[in-house]
Design a protein around this motif. Structure first.
Motif, PDB file in Angstrom:
ATOM      1  N   ASP A  27     -11.462  -6.072  10.228  1.00 29.56           N
ATOM      2  CA  ASP A  27     -11.379  -5.659   8.816  1.00 29.56           C
ATOM      3  C   ASP A  27     -12.775  -5.769   8.208  1.00 29.56           C
ATOM      4  O   ASP A  27     -13.483  -6.750   8.462  1.00 29.56           O
ATOM      5  N   PRO A  28     -13.175  -4.788   7.392  1.00 28.97           N
ATOM      6  CA  PRO A  28     -14.510  -4.850   6.792  1.00 28.97           C
ATOM      7  C   PRO A  28     -14.635  -5.872   5.661  1.00 28.97           C
ATOM      8  O   PRO A  28     -15.750  -6.216   5.260  1.00 28.97           O
ATOM      9  N   ARG A  41       0.816  -1.214   0.000  1.00 26.43           N
ATOM     10  CA  ARG A  41       0.000   0.000   0.000  1.00 26.43           C
ATOM     11  C   ARG A  41       0.855   1.272   0.000  1.00 26.43           C
ATOM     12  O   ARG A  41       0.442   2.287  -0.538  1.00 26.43           O
ATOM     13  N   SER A  42       2.050   1.215   0.564  1.00 30.55           N
ATOM     14  CA  SER A  42       2.917   2.406   0.564  1.00 30.55           C
ATOM     15  C   SER A  42       3.291   2.825  -0.864  1.00 30.55           C
ATOM     16  O   SER A  42       3.481   4.009  -1.126  1.00 30.55           O
ATOM     17  N   VAL A  50      -3.067  -0.830  11.460  1.00 33.97           N
ATOM     18  CA  VAL A  50      -2.226  -1.227  10.326  1.00 33.97           C
ATOM     19  C   VAL A  50      -2.880  -0.795   9.015  1.00 33.97           C
ATOM     20  O   VAL A  50      -3.044  -1.587   8.088  1.00 33.97           O
ATOM     21  N   ILE A  51      -3.324   0.461   9.009  1.00 32.08           N
ATOM     22  CA  ILE A  51      -3.974   1.012   7.821  1.00 32.08           C
ATOM     23  C   ILE A  51      -3.366   2.368   7.456  1.00 32.08           C
ATOM     24  O   ILE A  51      -3.036   2.621   6.302  1.00 32.08           O
ATOM     25  N   GLY A 101      -4.557  -6.433   6.070  1.00 29.38           N
ATOM     26  CA  GLY A 101      -3.982  -6.518   4.734  1.00 29.38           C
ATOM     27  C   GLY A 101      -2.633  -7.205   4.776  1.00 29.38           C
ATOM     28  O   GLY A 101      -2.343  -7.988   5.684  1.00 29.38           O
ATOM     29  N   GLY A 102      -1.796  -6.896   3.784  1.00 32.99           N
ATOM     30  CA  GLY A 102      -0.495  -7.544   3.669  1.00 32.99           C
ATOM     31  C   GLY A 102       0.356  -7.375   4.908  1.00 32.99           C
ATOM     32  O   GLY A 102       1.100  -8.288   5.276  1.00 32.99           O
ATOM     33  N   VAL A 103       0.251  -6.242   5.575  1.00 29.83           N
ATOM     34  CA  VAL A 103       1.040  -6.022   6.785  1.00 29.83           C
ATOM     35  C   VAL A 103       0.313  -6.575   8.017  1.00 29.83           C
ATOM     36  O   VAL A 103       0.895  -7.277   8.847  1.00 29.83           O
ATOM     37  N   ARG A 116      -1.516  -9.998  -0.944  1.00 25.86           N
ATOM     38  CA  ARG A 116      -0.397  -9.401  -1.666  1.00 25.86           C
ATOM     39  C   ARG A 116      -0.384  -9.907  -3.110  1.00 25.86           C
ATOM     40  O   ARG A 116      -0.557 -11.110  -3.342  1.00 25.86           O
ATOM     41  N   MET A 166       0.933   3.879   7.739  1.00 20.41           N
ATOM     42  CA  MET A 166       1.489   5.176   7.349  1.00 20.41           C
ATOM     43  C   MET A 166       0.339   6.088   6.923  1.00 20.41           C
ATOM     44  O   MET A 166      -0.272   5.879   5.885  1.00 20.41           O
TER      45      MET A 166
END
Ligand code: APR
Ligand code: ZN
Ligand code: ZN
Length: 362
Positions: A213-214, A39-40, A257-258, A191-193, A358, A282
């Motif tokens: 998580d939705p 996502r970054s 973690v979003i 998510g991935g993280v 991922r 982040m």
């Protein structure tokens, strides 16, 4: 070699033939065998494209989660040699600065954000490499401090994920928060993280892990990562759901973690008195959070950040490889899709649509 180049304000990456520079004395040339789409990458793309507006900004090769094989090294390189398998690190470890000598190398003073990409395009322009890397390419030239050699037979797609998601996630639980056996944990964003934060909590011996998580697929996957309780934040207030399940107190550790300030506050509110809230996501560069001051004091909550899992890459990449080899850490199941370099735009779409944990460029 081929690279996908991002030319702001254009938001689609374009695959191009580019020329690699000659190696500098401390440079390492790497054939990128696998690169995760995180996502970054999308955050940097969005923020850069927006800031560029119509004025334009330097082109960039995105990608900061990669692994590959060294093909050549500069004259002064000592720590790696041609043929070595390496994991790229978006934070270099110089080993000598104020932070590195204190064992806090994830804050290494040589970390410089977007460094030179060491490539030239056909029009003569010189793209930057994201975080000194630029893994959305067939090859890259990076500083020797930005790669860590590893001896293992794990597939490159798994090593690539150690470059960001695994280290950021597992590290947040093991090295930043230092989750205790028997602890209760909540992870906001699976998510991935986030999936790797849950695996870190499981490895640490957490008794109960709430996955928030939705997206149903993410919650289902979370079960495999060690979640014991699945929380859908779109059905009812996730803070209330977590409090209800913990005697009204909240959890010992809550991870965001979003990168969403509102969810940081939810994580904080879901943390018990004297518990720890950890910000892993982040947020936007101008984002802020506001806390009521008295409860912070009365409840002795700890609100901390976690950058790159507080990892010391030269030691911790090997630790993560060992955990994966022993089967305690499952990296493979996070690889939802294997894609080609020219499919990276679709990987961003799939990420936003919640279709994948991922996508990995192989
Ligand atoms: N509550 C809970 N989960 C949410 C919410 C919400 N309000 N909004 C989104 N999510 C979930 C998404 O459904 C998704 O599963 O958060 C998850 C984010 O995961 P990814 O998009 O895969 O992002 P990831 O690569 O894991 O990165 C997460 O960590 O390193 C940082 O920069 C990275 O800030 C990013 C964060
Ligand atoms: Zn990342
Ligand atoms: Zn350093």
């Amino acid at each position: 070699m081929k690279a996908t180049v991002f030319t702001p304000p254009e938001t689609k990456l374009v695959i191009e033939e580019v020329t690699l520079d000659k190696l500098g004395p401390q440079d390492v040339r790497v054939t990128v065998e696998a690169s995760g789409v995180c996502r970054s990458d999308l955050s940097v793309l969005r923020a850069t494209a927006e800031a560029a507006g119509s004025a334009g900004a330097p082109p960039m090769i995105l990608g900061h989660e990669g692994a590959g094989v060294v093909t050549a090294v500069g004259t002064d390189v000592r720590r790696v040699k041609a043929g070595d398998r390496v994991i790229a690190s978006f934070v270099p470890e110089c080993g000598e600065c104020w932070y590195c000598v204190r064992g806090e190398s994830n804050h290494c003073e040589t970390y410089g954000g977007s460094g030179a990409g060491h490539v030239t395009r056909s029009d003569g322009s010189r793209p930057l490499g994201m975080s000194g890397l630029g893994t959305f390419a067939e090859e890259m030239i990076v500083h020797e401090h930005a790669v860590v050699p590893v001896r293992t037979d794990l597939p490159s797609e798994q090593l690539a994920l150690i470059g960001c998601g695994v280290t950021t996630g597992v590290g947040a639980a093991l090295w930043t928060a230092q989750v205790k056996p028997g602890a209760t944990v909540a992870v906001f964003g699976c998510g991935g993280v986030g999936q790797f934060v849950m695996q870190g909590a499981r490895i640490a011996g957490a008794a109960r892990v709430f996955a928030v998580d939705p997206v149903p697929m993410k919650r289902e996957h979370a079960r495999q990562a060690g979640a014991t309780d699945l929380v859908d934040p779109s059905s009812a207030d996730p803070v209330e759901q977590i409090r209800e399940a913990t005697g009204g107190r909240g959890v010992d550790y809550a991870f965001e973690v979003i990168g969403n300030p509102n969810v940081i506050m939810q994580a904080y509110d879901a943390t018990r008195p004297r518990g720890t809230t950890v910000v892993v996501g982040m947020a936007a560069a101008d984002a802020t959070i506001t806390l009521p001051a008295v409860p912070l004091f009365l409840q002795e909550k700890r609100l901390i950040g976690s950058f790159y899992g507080s990892a010391q890459i030269r030691r911790n990449f090997a630790d993560l490889v060992a955990l994966a080899e022993s089967g305690q850490l499952d990296i493979g199941s996070a690889v939802s899709r294997r894609i080609r370099l020219d499919e990276v735009n679709d990987a961003f779409r799939a990420m936003e649509a919640g279709e994948v944990i991922r996508s990995v460029i192989c």
